[in-house]
Design an enzyme around this catalytic site. Structure first.
Site, PDB file in Angstrom:
ATOM      1  CE1 TYR A  54      -0.076   5.152  -5.812  1.00 25.96           C
ATOM      2  CE2 TYR A  54       0.263   6.482  -3.845  1.00 25.96           C
ATOM      3  CZ  TYR A  54       0.594   5.388  -4.626  1.00 25.96           C
ATOM      4  OH  TYR A  54       1.581   4.522  -4.200  1.00 25.96           O
TER       5      TYR A  54
ATOM      6  CB  SER B 278      -0.921  -0.050   1.221  1.00 27.55           C
ATOM      7  OG  SER B 278      -1.761   1.075   1.287  1.00 27.55           O
TER       8      SER B 278
ATOM      9  CE  LYS C  72      -0.671   2.197  -3.605  1.00 27.79           C
ATOM     10  NZ  LYS C  72      -0.229   0.812  -3.933  1.00 27.79           N
TER      11      LYS C  72
END
Length: 280
Positions: free
Chosen positions: A150, A136, A154
């Protein structure tokens, strides 16, 4: 000591994938290392002989994923450790990032992880053992300005990893989320050639500052990928392995600060939260 077979995505030279591969090989294990351009790994792999299998893999192509996993299982007899490492970041504002870029970002950083998981898990379940390492990011625990989507991908990976951990535990499979901060890989190298493609002028100055900072930090990140991977291996070997592992001092401090602030924010509104119930 039992010899393990690792299946590692994202084997770009200089990145975490290569660091995992070298650490596993140093432990006497075997490695299937995947990359979009496997020819880049030929010279590196040659000295290890049959202990290394380099495979071409586009993680966004389900057929390619199935073929790579099958090839690794046929060559080594099974996969003991899966490292979902492939991914990259796009930067831009939440409001203006192009729809295609958002979807491509999620395809690579989230949906591709699910594709690889679904290909590897049947073999692990059949053997009633295995390790899944989902790479992650600190962005998965705190949103990063300029990297909203993004961060969202994650965050989604963190949630799936947490649920998966409970689902596969009865099958003897263990799951670890790893959240690196700024590490000296090639992840920042592309910012020097990427322009700020931002259509809304209010967001442009912040994105320009972010790009400039990333370019300046490239090659100077405090995190050492080799030390980071050794920390992951130590966590896996612990009597009670952690559920998640933040890598790097800066990342650790940022995550703790964020979680403490979140707790204070929740507690400040506790009366409102509890007041939403039917009267007892």
């Amino acid at each position: 000591m039992e010899i393990k077979t690792w299946f590692i995505t994202g084997g770009t030279p200089g990145g975490f994938g290569m660091a995992y591969a070298e650490a596993a090989l140093a432990n006497g294990d075997r490695v299937a290392l995947t990359a979009r351009r496997p020819g880049q790994l030929d010279a590196w792999a040659r000295p290890f002989g049959d202990r290394v299998l380099v495979l071409r893999l586009d993680v966004t192509d389900p057929k390619c994923v199935d073929e790579a996993v099958h090839a690794a299982e046929q060559h080594f007899g099974g996969i003991d450790v899966l490292v979902n490492n492939a991914g990259r970041g796009w930067f831009g504002s939440v409001e203006a990032m192009a729809d295609d870029d958002v979807r491509n970002l999620f395809e690579l950083n989230f949906f591709a992880v699910l594709t690889v998981l679904r290909a590897v898990l049947p073999g692990m379940r059949a053997r009633r053992s295995g390790w899944i390492i989902n790479m992650s990011s600190v962005a998965g625990l705190r949103g990063i300005e300029g990297f909203g989507y993004y961060s969202a991908a994650k965050h989604a990976l963190e949630a799936v990893t947490a649920v998966l951990r409970d689902e596969v535990a009865p099958c003897g499979i263990q799951v670890l989320a790893v959240e690196p901060g700024a590490f000296r890989t090639r992840a920042y190298a592309g910012f020097a050639t990427e322009t700020v493609d931002e259509s809304i002028p209010e967001y442009r100055p912040a994105l320009e500052r972010i790009r400039t900072a990333m370019i300046a930090q490239n090659g100077n990140q405090p995190g050492d990928p080799d030390r980071g991977v050794r920390a992951v291996l130590a966590a896996m070997a612990a009597e009670t392995p952690p559920h998640r592992l933040v890598l790097g001092s800066g990342g650790y401090d940022a995550v703790v600060t964020t979680l403490n602030a979140t707790l204070r924010d929740l507690q400040a509104s506790e009366a409102l939260s509890r007041g939403a119930d039917f009267p007892s």
